[in-house]
Design a protein around this motif. Structure first.
Motif, PDB file in Angstrom:
ATOM      1  N   VAL A  87      -5.417   8.201  27.038  1.00 41.99           N
ATOM      2  CA  VAL A  87      -5.195   8.977  25.815  1.00 41.99           C
ATOM      3  C   VAL A  87      -3.938   9.826  25.961  1.00 41.99           C
ATOM      4  N   LEU A  88      -3.095   9.808  24.944  1.00 45.14           N
ATOM      5  CA  LEU A  88      -1.937  10.689  24.878  1.00 45.14           C
ATOM      6  C   LEU A  88      -2.131  11.618  23.680  1.00 45.14           C
ATOM      7  N   VAL A  89      -2.121  12.919  23.943  1.00 48.36           N
ATOM      8  CA  VAL A  89      -2.235  13.916  22.882  1.00 48.36           C
ATOM      9  C   VAL A  89      -1.066  14.875  23.032  1.00 48.36           C
ATOM     10  N   SER A  90      -0.338  15.086  21.945  1.00 41.83           N
ATOM     11  CA  SER A  90       0.886  15.879  22.064  1.00 41.83           C
ATOM     12  C   SER A  90       1.178  16.658  20.788  1.00 41.83           C
ATOM     13  N   VAL A  91       1.804  17.805  20.984  1.00 46.71           N
ATOM     14  CA  VAL A  91       2.429  18.532  19.881  1.00 46.71           C
ATOM     15  C   VAL A  91       3.783  17.880  19.618  1.00 46.71           C
ATOM     16  N   ALA A  99      -5.353  10.562  30.897  1.00 46.64           N
ATOM     17  CA  ALA A  99      -4.870  11.301  29.727  1.00 46.64           C
ATOM     18  C   ALA A  99      -3.602  12.062  30.074  1.00 46.64           C
ATOM     19  N   CYS A 100      -2.690  12.122  29.116  1.00 46.60           N
ATOM     20  CA  CYS A 100      -1.545  13.032  29.160  1.00 46.60           C
ATOM     21  C   CYS A 100      -1.697  13.972  27.964  1.00 46.60           C
ATOM     22  N   ILE A 101      -1.761  15.261  28.235  1.00 51.13           N
ATOM     23  CA  ILE A 101      -1.941  16.265  27.188  1.00 51.13           C
ATOM     24  C   ILE A 101      -0.736  17.178  27.270  1.00 51.13           C
ATOM     25  N   MET A 102       0.016  17.343  26.165  1.00 51.93           N
ATOM     26  CA  MET A 102       1.349  17.893  26.339  1.00 51.93           C
ATOM     27  C   MET A 102       1.902  18.617  25.105  1.00 51.93           C
ATOM     28  N   ASN A 103       2.810  19.508  25.388  1.00 54.17           N
ATOM     29  CA  ASN A 103       3.669  20.134  24.390  1.00 54.17           C
ATOM     30  C   ASN A 103       5.088  20.002  24.933  1.00 54.17           C
ATOM     31  N   PRO A 104       5.717  18.856  24.710  1.00 51.76           N
ATOM     32  CA  PRO A 104       7.001  18.558  25.367  1.00 51.76           C
ATOM     33  C   PRO A 104       8.150  19.364  24.761  1.00 51.76           C
ATOM     34  N   PRO A 105       9.257  19.471  25.489  1.00 51.11           N
ATOM     35  CA  PRO A 105      10.450  20.083  24.899  1.00 51.11           C
ATOM     36  C   PRO A 105      10.947  19.217  23.749  1.00 51.11           C
TER      37      PRO A 105
END
Length: 351
Positions: free
Chosen positions: A295-299, A269-275
């Protein structure tokens, strides 16, 4: 508890000397431990001052730093209470500490310890009108003279040594305060409720290898490890100050520039709030680093769904059957670097 007369010291008339205070007293230990535990909500509140939803100014940061320092000092006082409770529980309470029963007495001892630990200095300070309440409180604990007060402090510090006080927390609080309002880069720390939803959507399984790219000050990473302590979490962050914070928090920092990150393994999984200024590049890079079924979950910003520059990216999301949900429009106003940018959360599962 049954005492053996064979093991007791004796007076001159051959009568045994029994020091009843060297018998564990669980009642006194519990009372002191409860006093210490009751301090925790105040400590937590002071160490996390609510200035994130206000316009950040130097004055407000200074006030917040003072509040954080109060929380750190209360945490030390709490540790002293726990130490005395432990002495009662173990049955090795020093005679000079046996009269202590209130938090105010321990707080007075701590404050005095910060003045300098010579009898003359303590005597000079306590002679003033300002410290009359301390003198009364300590007298009720049987500590009547500067010499007795210093002895009590020394006995506590035998258990809670100065070097045992967590200086890492002090440095961490200082650094976290300094990054409030930070304008370097696209830094908007993820509020707790958003972290919670990101992690829920990831549907994490035991022993997963998880990556948080551009981890910032570690809000998402903290929520992951608090909720799933058995996962293998790695983080990446390019900013020097934020890297310091992540290291102090004990995270496994495995890279700097995420867009150049080339790990030796893939992630569940990558869980992120990227720039947001490099949103698309970060999402594509995270996608490459997932195992099949990962799973990729991001804002992401709301603008992805109406700004023409995201047309290709929006098509990519649709092609990969992304799940999309709205985030409360005021969610990031509670960040310690607030913004009113509207956001959504996306979830994708790699084929």
């Amino acid at each position: 508890m049954q005492l053996s007369l064979l093991n007791l010291p004796y007076n001159e008339d051959n009568s045994p000397i029994v020091d009843i205070f060297n018998i564990p007293n669980l009642e006194k230990a519990e009372a002191l431990r409860n006093l210490a535990a009751s301090m925790q909500p105040t400590i937590d509140q002071k160490k996390n001052p609510a200035i994130g939803n206000q316009r950040v100014t130097k004055h407000r940061k200074t006030i917040a730093q003072g509040i954080i320092q109060e929380g750190i000092e209360l945490e030390i006082i709490q540790s002293w209470l726990f130490a005395i409770a432990q002495m009662w529980e173990a049955g090795n309470i020093a005679p000079i500490l046996r009269g202590i029963s209130h938090k105010s007495q321990v707080e007075a001892l701590f404050r005095i310890s910060q003045m300098g630990e010579t009898i003359q200095k303590v005597q000079e300070k306590l002679a003033g009108e300002y410290y009359r309440d301390w003198v009364k409180s300590l007298s009720r604990a049987g500590l009547h003279t500067p010499s007795e007060i210093i002895s009590a402090i020394t006995e506590i510090q035998r258990v809670v040594k100065p070097e045992a006080i967590d200086t890492t927390k002090q440095l961490l609080n200082k650094l976290e305060l300094e990054i409030i309002g930070m304008k370097d880069g696209d830094f908007f720390p993820t509020p707790k409720l958003v972290c919670q939803r990101l992690v829920q959507l990831a549907d994490i399984k035991p022993n997963w290898q998880i990556l948080e790219p551009s981890a910032g000050s570690g809000n998402i990473a903290e929520y992951i490890t608090d909720t799933y302590p058995n996962v293998q979490l790695e983080v990446v962050e390019i900013n020097y100050d934020l890297r310091q914070i992540l290291e102090l928090k004990g995270f496994n920092l495995v890279g700097k520039n995420f867009l150049e990150f080339n790990p030796s393994h893939l992630y569940n999984a990558c869980i992120m709030n990227p720039p947001f200024c490099e949103l698309v590049q970060h999402i594509y890079q995270a996608w490459k680093l997932l195992v099949p079924g990962g799973v990729l979950v991001s804002v992401i910003p709301e603008s992805v769904f109406f700004n023409r520059k995201y047309k290709t990216f929006k098509g990519w999301l649709q092609a990969n059957n992304s799940y999309v949900e709205m985030v409360d429009k005021d969610a990031f106003l509670s960040s310690n670097n607030p913004t009113n940018v509207a956001t959504r959360i996306i979830k994708l599962i790699k084929p």
